[in-house]
Design a protein around this motif. Sequence first.
Motif: not given
Length: 213
Positions: A125-137, A139-150
């Motif tokens: 459960a602790q690993a799951l609680a770490r993994g979800v926000p890290l993976t969402l982070c 995704a947010a960074l990927l969106i930011t990178a694509v936005g900058i290239t746009w």
Amino acid sequence: MTWRAVPGPAGTPADRLAARHHRALLRRELPRVRESALAWRNGLAALLAGLVGFGLLRGRSDIGSLAAPYAVTVGLVLLLALLCGGAGGLSLLRAAHGRPASPGDADVFRFDSAAADHTEALRAAQALARGVPLTLCCAALLITAVGITWYGPSKEGPRVSVTTPAGTVCGEPLSTRGGRMTLRTDTGRVTADLTRATAVHAVTSCAPPPANG
């Protein structure tokens, strides 16, 4: 003073029922955490795959065409996304499948499997609680990178303005052949006939001059 332990009161049917219910909860605890981790892992993997595919189809293919410091910023954001995605993925795998263990590790809690399952469920459960926000982070960074290239400005190169009877064409010179110059403009590649040109100027920008108010 001497303390002496004595048997407690006999358990009631309600106590025995509560004990059985508690044991059943402990038996189902680890599988439920594992199932939840698998669901999160699959869902987040699909999300990241969609974002990566969308970025490759829609974003700039060459970040080297971005003006400084936007190209470096995109690289740093992608590096952070890779680190977050790697850490999040490992945490989700840990939650879904447990840690790699040698065969001898299974004997550690062989006399108390319920305690071992409960401990592993808490760690998962602790690993799951770490993994979800890290993976969402990630995704947010990927969106930011694509936005900058746009929306990041392009690297400015030499510009040439060619005036002919058909009008004025301004852009980055690509090639000159047979009295014709191919320019890269905001609307695409345009070929200007230099033999009919009335003026050819090197300019710093193709932006139209501001209108006098």
